[in-house]
Scaffold this motif. Structure first.
Motif, PDB file in Angstrom:
ATOM      1  N   ASP A  42     -30.710   4.718  -3.561  1.00  0.00           N
ATOM      2  CA  ASP A  42     -31.218   5.927  -3.388  1.00  0.00           C
ATOM      3  C   ASP A  42     -32.123   6.299  -2.430  1.00  0.00           C
ATOM      4  OD1 ASP A  42     -30.005   7.131  -5.727  1.00  0.00           O
ATOM      5  OD2 ASP A  42     -31.511   6.915  -6.921  1.00  0.00           O
ATOM      6  N   ASP A  43     -32.597   5.120  -1.739  1.00  0.00           N
ATOM      7  CA  ASP A  43     -33.352   5.155  -0.390  1.00  0.00           C
ATOM      8  C   ASP A  43     -33.306   4.287   0.643  1.00  0.00           C
ATOM      9  OD1 ASP A  43     -34.355   2.833  -1.429  1.00  0.00           O
ATOM     10  OD2 ASP A  43     -35.934   3.867  -2.809  1.00  0.00           O
ATOM     11  N   LEU A  44     -33.857   4.349   1.642  1.00  0.00           N
ATOM     12  CA  LEU A  44     -33.629   3.504   2.902  1.00  0.00           C
ATOM     13  C   LEU A  44     -34.291   1.958   2.612  1.00  0.00           C
ATOM     14  CD1 LEU A  44     -33.017   3.295   5.744  1.00  0.00           C
ATOM     15  CD2 LEU A  44     -35.358   4.021   6.420  1.00  0.00           C
ATOM     16  N   PRO A  45     -35.105   1.591   1.963  1.00  0.00           N
ATOM     17  CA  PRO A  45     -35.242   0.389   1.663  1.00  0.00           C
ATOM     18  C   PRO A  45     -34.277  -0.460   1.019  1.00  0.00           C
ATOM     19  CG  PRO A  45     -37.389   1.420   1.229  1.00  0.00           C
ATOM     20  CD  PRO A  45     -36.217   2.535   1.344  1.00  0.00           C
ATOM     21  N   THR A  46     -33.685   0.291   0.011  1.00  0.00           N
ATOM     22  CA  THR A  46     -32.490  -0.260  -0.627  1.00  0.00           C
ATOM     23  C   THR A  46     -31.456  -0.414   0.365  1.00  0.00           C
ATOM     24  OG1 THR A  46     -33.065   0.704  -2.623  1.00  0.00           O
ATOM     25  CG2 THR A  46     -31.068  -0.212  -2.623  1.00  0.00           C
TER      26      THR A  46
ATOM     27  N   ASN B  29      -9.639   8.533  -8.987  1.00  0.00           N
ATOM     28  CA  ASN B  29     -10.381   9.463  -9.892  1.00  0.00           C
ATOM     29  C   ASN B  29     -10.768   8.738 -11.153  1.00  0.00           C
ATOM     30  OD1 ASN B  29     -10.635  12.032  -8.119  1.00  0.00           O
ATOM     31  ND2 ASN B  29      -8.626  11.442  -7.781  1.00  0.00           N
ATOM     32  N   ASN B  30     -10.065   7.647 -11.650  1.00  0.00           N
ATOM     33  CA  ASN B  30     -10.422   6.967 -12.521  1.00  0.00           C
ATOM     34  C   ASN B  30     -11.849   6.736 -12.624  1.00  0.00           C
ATOM     35  OD1 ASN B  30     -10.871   4.808 -14.631  1.00  0.00           O
ATOM     36  ND2 ASN B  30      -8.784   4.369 -14.613  1.00  0.00           N
ATOM     37  N   PRO B  31     -12.890   6.908 -13.685  1.00  0.00           N
ATOM     38  CA  PRO B  31     -14.089   6.695 -13.763  1.00  0.00           C
ATOM     39  C   PRO B  31     -14.633   5.458 -13.566  1.00  0.00           C
ATOM     40  CG  PRO B  31     -13.749   8.125 -15.487  1.00  0.00           C
ATOM     41  CD  PRO B  31     -12.318   7.634 -15.023  1.00  0.00           C
ATOM     42  N   ALA B  32     -13.606   4.361 -13.513  1.00  0.00           N
ATOM     43  CA  ALA B  32     -13.763   2.974 -13.332  1.00  0.00           C
ATOM     44  C   ALA B  32     -13.572   2.539 -11.971  1.00  0.00           C
ATOM     45  CB  ALA B  32     -12.858   2.060 -14.239  1.00  0.00           C
ATOM     46  N   LYS B  33     -13.162   3.420 -11.247  1.00  0.00           N
ATOM     47  CA  LYS B  33     -12.823   3.000  -9.615  1.00  0.00           C
ATOM     48  C   LYS B  33     -13.874   3.771  -8.596  1.00  0.00           C
ATOM     49  CE  LYS B  33      -7.873   1.960 -10.113  1.00  0.00           C
ATOM     50  NZ  LYS B  33      -6.737   2.008  -9.507  1.00  0.00           N
ATOM     51  N   THR B  34     -13.719   3.292  -7.588  1.00  0.00           N
ATOM     52  CA  THR B  34     -14.724   3.599  -6.558  1.00  0.00           C
ATOM     53  C   THR B  34     -14.048   3.862  -5.176  1.00  0.00           C
ATOM     54  OG1 THR B  34     -15.109   1.268  -5.792  1.00  0.00           O
ATOM     55  CG2 THR B  34     -16.689   2.413  -7.529  1.00  0.00           C
ATOM     56  N   THR B  35     -14.618   4.543  -4.342  1.00  0.00           N
ATOM     57  CA  THR B  35     -13.950   4.751  -2.970  1.00  0.00           C
ATOM     58  C   THR B  35     -15.240   4.275  -2.032  1.00  0.00           C
ATOM     59  OG1 THR B  35     -12.710   6.928  -3.846  1.00  0.00           O
ATOM     60  CG2 THR B  35     -13.010   6.535  -1.349  1.00  0.00           C
ATOM     61  N   VAL B  36     -14.818   3.949  -0.912  1.00  0.00           N
ATOM     62  CA  VAL B  36     -15.690   3.745   0.187  1.00  0.00           C
ATOM     63  C   VAL B  36     -16.523   4.856   0.479  1.00  0.00           C
ATOM     64  CG1 VAL B  36     -14.130   4.068   2.356  1.00  0.00           C
ATOM     65  CG2 VAL B  36     -15.934   2.452   2.250  1.00  0.00           C
ATOM     66  N   ALA B  37     -17.783   4.642   0.549  1.00  0.00           N
ATOM     67  CA  ALA B  37     -18.658   5.933   0.903  1.00  0.00           C
ATOM     68  C   ALA B  37     -18.493   6.423   2.094  1.00  0.00           C
ATOM     69  CB  ALA B  37     -20.065   5.549   0.640  1.00  0.00           C
ATOM     70  N   PRO B  38     -18.834   7.736   2.346  1.00  0.00           N
ATOM     71  CA  PRO B  38     -18.776   8.298   3.659  1.00  0.00           C
ATOM     72  C   PRO B  38     -19.903   7.722   4.379  1.00  0.00           C
ATOM     73  CG  PRO B  38     -19.157  10.151   1.972  1.00  0.00           C
ATOM     74  CD  PRO B  38     -18.943   8.736   1.237  1.00  0.00           C
ATOM     75  N   TYR B  39     -19.469   7.365   5.834  1.00  0.00           N
ATOM     76  CA  TYR B  39     -20.401   6.724   6.741  1.00  0.00           C
ATOM     77  C   TYR B  39     -20.390   5.230   6.781  1.00  0.00           C
ATOM     78  CZ  TYR B  39     -21.396  11.689   7.675  1.00  0.00           C
ATOM     79  OH  TYR B  39     -21.425  12.814   7.816  1.00  0.00           O
ATOM     80  N   SER B  40     -19.895   4.682   5.749  1.00  0.00           N
ATOM     81  CA  SER B  40     -19.920   3.140   5.363  1.00  0.00           C
ATOM     82  C   SER B  40     -18.973   2.384   6.738  1.00  0.00           C
ATOM     83  CB  SER B  40     -19.251   2.751   4.135  1.00  0.00           C
ATOM     84  OG  SER B  40     -18.972   1.273   4.141  1.00  0.00           O
TER      85      SER B  40
ATOM     86  N   ILE C  52     -27.654  -3.537  10.424  1.00  0.00           N
ATOM     87  CA  ILE C  52     -28.903  -2.815   9.644  1.00  0.00           C
ATOM     88  C   ILE C  52     -29.350  -1.606  10.721  1.00  0.00           C
ATOM     89  CG2 ILE C  52     -31.284  -3.148   9.436  1.00  0.00           C
ATOM     90  CD1 ILE C  52     -30.599  -6.207   8.705  1.00  0.00           C
ATOM     91  N   ASP C  53     -29.468  -1.828  12.058  1.00  0.00           N
ATOM     92  CA  ASP C  53     -30.021  -0.492  12.741  1.00  0.00           C
ATOM     93  C   ASP C  53     -28.697   0.604  12.457  1.00  0.00           C
ATOM     94  OD1 ASP C  53     -31.328   0.341  15.218  1.00  0.00           O
ATOM     95  OD2 ASP C  53     -29.129   0.703  16.126  1.00  0.00           O
ATOM     96  N   TYR C  54     -27.493   0.282  12.562  1.00  0.00           N
ATOM     97  CA  TYR C  54     -26.658   1.303  12.338  1.00  0.00           C
ATOM     98  C   TYR C  54     -26.944   2.017  10.864  1.00  0.00           C
ATOM     99  CZ  TYR C  54     -22.619   3.839  10.591  1.00  0.00           C
ATOM    100  OH  TYR C  54     -21.605   4.998   9.932  1.00  0.00           O
ATOM    101  N   TYR C  55     -26.970   1.263   9.880  1.00  0.00           N
ATOM    102  CA  TYR C  55     -27.487   1.956   8.741  1.00  0.00           C
ATOM    103  C   TYR C  55     -28.702   2.835   8.677  1.00  0.00           C
ATOM    104  CZ  TYR C  55     -23.216   0.409   6.177  1.00  0.00           C
ATOM    105  OH  TYR C  55     -21.966   0.067   5.557  1.00  0.00           O
ATOM    106  N   VAL C  56     -29.708   2.073   9.435  1.00  0.00           N
ATOM    107  CA  VAL C  56     -31.241   2.696   9.473  1.00  0.00           C
ATOM    108  C   VAL C  56     -30.763   4.185  10.048  1.00  0.00           C
ATOM    109  CG1 VAL C  56     -33.281   2.802  10.645  1.00  0.00           C
ATOM    110  CG2 VAL C  56     -32.488   0.723   9.174  1.00  0.00           C
ATOM    111  N   ARG C  57     -29.965   4.161  11.137  1.00  0.00           N
ATOM    112  CA  ARG C  57     -29.869   5.577  11.976  1.00  0.00           C
ATOM    113  C   ARG C  57     -29.211   6.404  11.124  1.00  0.00           C
ATOM    114  NH1 ARG C  57     -28.102   3.254  17.478  1.00  0.00           N
ATOM    115  NH2 ARG C  57     -27.912   5.469  18.226  1.00  0.00           N
ATOM    116  N   MET C  58     -28.136   6.075  10.212  1.00  0.00           N
ATOM    117  CA  MET C  58     -27.379   6.760   9.799  1.00  0.00           C
ATOM    118  C   MET C  58     -27.616   7.409   8.425  1.00  0.00           C
ATOM    119  SD  MET C  58     -24.313   8.291  10.220  1.00  0.00           S
ATOM    120  CE  MET C  58     -23.240   7.532  11.329  1.00  0.00           C
ATOM    121  N   ALA C  59     -28.977   6.733   7.773  1.00  0.00           N
ATOM    122  CA  ALA C  59     -29.546   6.794   6.720  1.00  0.00           C
ATOM    123  C   ALA C  59     -29.369   8.363   6.136  1.00  0.00           C
ATOM    124  CB  ALA C  59     -30.594   6.209   6.283  1.00  0.00           C
TER     125      ALA C  59
END
Length: 299
Positions: free
Chosen positions: A103-107, A232-243, A34-41
């Motif tokens: 969209d935000d830090l609480p989420t 790039n298929n709209p149904a697929k995803t990629t790990v987010a930056p900084y995850s 949690i601390d990592y994600y707060v600081r990287m947010a």
């Protein structure tokens, strides 16, 4: 035994954090996650904004099994933004799912508290009233097939960068956080990203058949770099930056400079711990900030 809970307030939202001392990695606790994600947010949230998130959760830690979560669970707070997204062919048998949009830090903190170590997002956005837009990013996943390593992936990244540049497209690298690389290309919204990416991967394979493979079959990947255009298929995803990524020790899917990529000379290079990733942001800022610019080339 009921979980130990700690009440906190994050940007005006009340959160009950549980089992903060639980090890989600052998030597990295939920509190540290949690601390990592707060600081990287500050640099991470702009890359998550408006993109429905698939969360990979590890409730008992990285050695305790995981599951993909697309739909918002029944206990999702009412202040968490969700987006209804068509999911034809879903294993749940549902035509639509309600995805969480971070969209935000609480989420972000709420997701981390649920042991969502990894956050994966598509290359398209959802508008404020739920409209699904065409992709505004294109991504290539460069995956080494043993005995090839990230050193070979870096060579392919340079070749792909030059191929894209010949079409007037600028690309930006990040590590996958595991053994490969991702190359991002910001574009004006287009429905042609999957088509273009496949053609680009095939062009690269035809020019460098001993190093590159663009076909999906695993048997073809030995000693080569699979240029995976299919994300790039709209149904697929990629790990987010900084995850974070789930492994024996925490690593980060971290942006890198082209200079760092060109200097990579070992399979153990370009792997970053949470502390290292945070220090890099202090040094470089957000290396993927160009992905957020409004001025983008057409595909």
């Amino acid at each position: 035994m009921s979980p130990k809970k700690t009440s906190v307030q994050v940007e005006g939202r009340d959160l009950a954090l549980s089992n903060l001392d639980k090890n989600l990695y052998p030597e990295f606790t939920k509190s540290e996650v949690i601390d990592y994600y707060v600081r990287m947010a500050p640099v991470m949230l702009p890359h998550l904004k408006d993109r429905p998130a698939t969360r990979i959760r590890w409730p008992e830690g990285v050695h305790g099994g995981s599951f993909f979560e697309k739909n918002a669970p029944s206990y999702t707070p009412d202040w968490v933004r969700t987006a209804r997204v068509p999911t034809p062919g879903s294993s749940t048998g549902r035509d639509h799912l309600d995805f969480i949009v971070v969209d935000d830090l609480p989420t972000l903190v709420w997701c981390a508290n649920l042991a969502a170590l990894e956050l994966h997002v598509p290359q398209w956005r959802v508008g404020p009233r739920g409209k699904l837009h065409s992709p505004d990013l294109m991504v290539f996943d460069l995956d080494p097939g043993a005995p090839a390593t990230i050193v070979d992936a870096c060579e392919v990244a340079r070749l792909l960068r030059d191929l894209l540049a010949s079409d007037g497209l600028e690309s930006y690298p990040k590590t996958s956080g595991k053994k490969g690389l991702h190359l991002y290309v910001p574009i004006k919204e287009s429905s042609r990203t999957s088509e273009y990416a496949k053609e680009a991967a095939q062009r690269l394979e035809s020019e460098h058949p001993g190093l590159v493979v663009s076909k999906m079959e695993r048997r073809l990947r030995k000693g080569k770099i699979f240029v995976d255009w299919s994300q790039n298929n709209p149904a697929k995803t990629t790990v987010a930056p900084y995850s974070l990524r789930a492994a024996d020790s925490p690593s980060i899917s971290a942006p890198i400079t082209w200079k760092e990529l060109e200097a990579c000379d070992g399979a153990d290079r370009l792997r970053f711990t949470p502390d290292e990733a945070l220090a890099r942001v202090d040094e470089h800022g957000d290396l993927l900030a160009p992905l957020l610019d409004e001025d983008r080339p057409s595909l």
